[in-house]
Design a protein around this motif. Structure first.
Motif, mmCIF file in Angstrom:
data_model
loop_
_atom_site.group_PDB
_atom_site.id
_atom_site.type_symbol
_atom_site.label_atom_id
_atom_site.label_comp_id
_atom_site.label_asym_id
_atom_site.label_seq_id
_atom_site.Cartn_x
_atom_site.Cartn_y
_atom_site.Cartn_z
ATOM 1 N N GLY A 139 0.793 -1.223 0.000
ATOM 2 C CA GLY A 139 0.000 0.000 0.000
ATOM 3 C C GLY A 139 0.823 1.268 0.000
ATOM 4 N N ARG B 112 -10.885 -9.362 0.770
ATOM 5 C CA ARG B 112 -10.802 -8.120 -0.007
ATOM 6 C C ARG B 112 -9.354 -7.687 -0.264
ATOM 7 N NH1 ARG B 112 -15.610 -6.898 2.989
ATOM 8 N NH2 ARG B 112 -14.452 -5.848 4.661
ATOM 9 N N ILE B 113 -8.402 -8.230 0.504
ATOM 10 C CA ILE B 113 -6.998 -7.861 0.280
ATOM 11 C C ILE B 113 -6.178 -9.065 -0.195
ATOM 12 C CG2 ILE B 113 -6.916 -5.829 1.777
ATOM 13 C CD1 ILE B 113 -5.828 -7.644 3.998
ATOM 14 N N ASP C 124 -3.919 -7.124 -7.674
ATOM 15 C CA ASP C 124 -3.296 -6.044 -6.913
ATOM 16 C C ASP C 124 -1.828 -6.304 -6.598
ATOM 17 O OD1 ASP C 124 -5.657 -4.598 -6.894
ATOM 18 O OD2 ASP C 124 -6.366 -5.506 -5.027
ATOM 19 N N THR D 214 -0.644 -3.210 -3.979
ATOM 20 C CA THR D 214 -1.287 -1.897 -4.044
ATOM 21 C C THR D 214 -2.187 -1.594 -2.850
ATOM 22 O OG1 THR D 214 -3.177 -2.730 -5.307
ATOM 23 C CG2 THR D 214 -1.253 -1.992 -6.564
ATOM 24 N N GLN D 215 -2.608 -2.632 -2.104
ATOM 25 C CA GLN D 215 -3.523 -2.407 -0.984
ATOM 26 C C GLN D 215 -2.817 -2.653 0.349
ATOM 27 O OE1 GLN D 215 -6.589 -1.241 -1.753
ATOM 28 N NE2 GLN D 215 -5.891 -1.391 -3.883
ATOM 29 N N MET E 288 -2.060 -6.242 2.424
ATOM 30 C CA MET E 288 -1.812 -7.398 1.560
ATOM 31 C C MET E 288 -0.528 -8.107 1.986
ATOM 32 S SD MET E 288 -2.713 -6.162 -2.335
ATOM 33 C CE MET E 288 -2.405 -7.830 -2.984
#
Length: 320
Positions: free
Chosen positions: A61, A120-121, A126, A139-140, A143
């Protein structure tokens, strides 16, 4: 297998007993092999705070992280396997693995809301790779990459390559579930197929292989019981829960152990019937399925032979 005398060398690495079998007495070579395994473990591990993979996870992130070529290439391979249609492989499954803690102290069935939040992660899309920079970006925030489902296969192949470079034509490396053999088809290795949820030395049958990898993944390897139900460690990245189908174990026979790691997970995700269909497209990869209803099913038998030894399991040869 060769009638020549053999020497066995062992170490504990990657949380497993590692066994190296050679037909020359060479402790220095064995030491170099174990050092090679240790170097790769130090790059890939997520069980210690400091590794290249953990550096990527810590920066999730926030920013990309440049990594060594072996780490980048393994992550690239893992992402490709994760992106296959309907794949049960997911290199970004780390948050779910840590939530369940199967095989570690404190394992338990998480709350449904917690599983949904972690899902969701775990999006593979991502995980952003930059070939030119050799960098990986999650990106999150939150993660985590986990290469536990693929690292042993990669390492087993590198050990095989190193032994070949050292002039070793016959030998075996067992990384705890990943067995890589070196040898000619006339002198085959005998590899046992473990009986699920039985004593450690209980076998369903034996495989005879040469110059092949044998990789087994099973629901009996790590699990816990809660409220009268068994929960195993092979998680479905689509649901966040352990995979539920007819299988207790999948064994892959292939040239490369990396393929074995990938395909045990892929086939666990699709089951026997669809798995056999998928393998028709890959003449270099074969599977032995063990089901919960006590069946042993072979997808094909081109690169190995099989001897069935447990009459409590029904043997089904799809190649007949």
């Amino acid at each position: 297998m060769s009638a020549n005398p053999s020497w066995r060398y062992s170490a504990v690495l990657m949380g497993s007993p590692i066994l190296l079998t050679l037909f020359v007495h060479d402790e220095a070579l064995a030491s170099r092999v174990f050092s090679l395994i240790k170097r790769y473990e130090d790059l890939f591990t997520v069980n210690r705070a400091n590794s290249e993979v953990m550096a990527i996870n810590h920066a999730a992130g926030r920013h990309p992280v440049a990594v060594s070529r072996p780490v980048f290439e393994l992550i690239k391979c893992a992402k490709a396997a994760s992106m296959m249609p309907g794949s049960a492989f997911n290199l970004a499954i780390g948050p779910l693995v840590k939530l369940w803690r199967i095989g570690f102290k404190g394992d338990r069935v998480p709350e449904a809301d917690a599983i949904a939040a972690r899902l969701r992660i775990t999006r593979v899309q991502d995980v952003v790779l930059d070939d030119a920079a050799g960098s990986v970006f999650l990106t999150q925030a939150g993660m985590e990459i986990d290469l536990g489902a693929i690292a042993k296969g990669f390492i087993a192949d590198r050990v095989r390559d190193y032994l070949h470079q050292q002039g070793v034509s016959e030998g075996l490396i067992n990384l705890g579930g990943n067995v890589q053999t070196l040898g000619t088809p006339q002198e085959r290795w005998s590899i046992g197929v473990k009986k699920p949820f039985a004593q450690a030395d209980a076998l369903i049958g034996t495989l005879e292989v040469a110059n092949q990898s044998v990789v087994t993944s099973g629901t009996y390897e790590r699990y816990f019981e809660q409220d009268g139900r068994r929960w195993h460690h092979i998680l479905d990245p689509r649901s966040g829960y352990p995979l539920e189908n007819e299988l207790d174990s999948v064994t892959i026979i292939s040239s490369d152990s990396l393929d074995g790691d990938i395909w045990t997970t892929l086939l666990f995700g699709v089951g026997v019937e669809k798995g056999c269909e998928l393998l028709k497209q890959r003449e270099d990869i074969e599977a032995l399925f063990v089901t919960k209803t006590h069946e042993v099913i072979l997808s094909s038998r081109r690169h190995f032979s099989y001897t069935h030894v447990d009459d409590s399991y029904r043997f089904i040869d799809c190649t007949a």
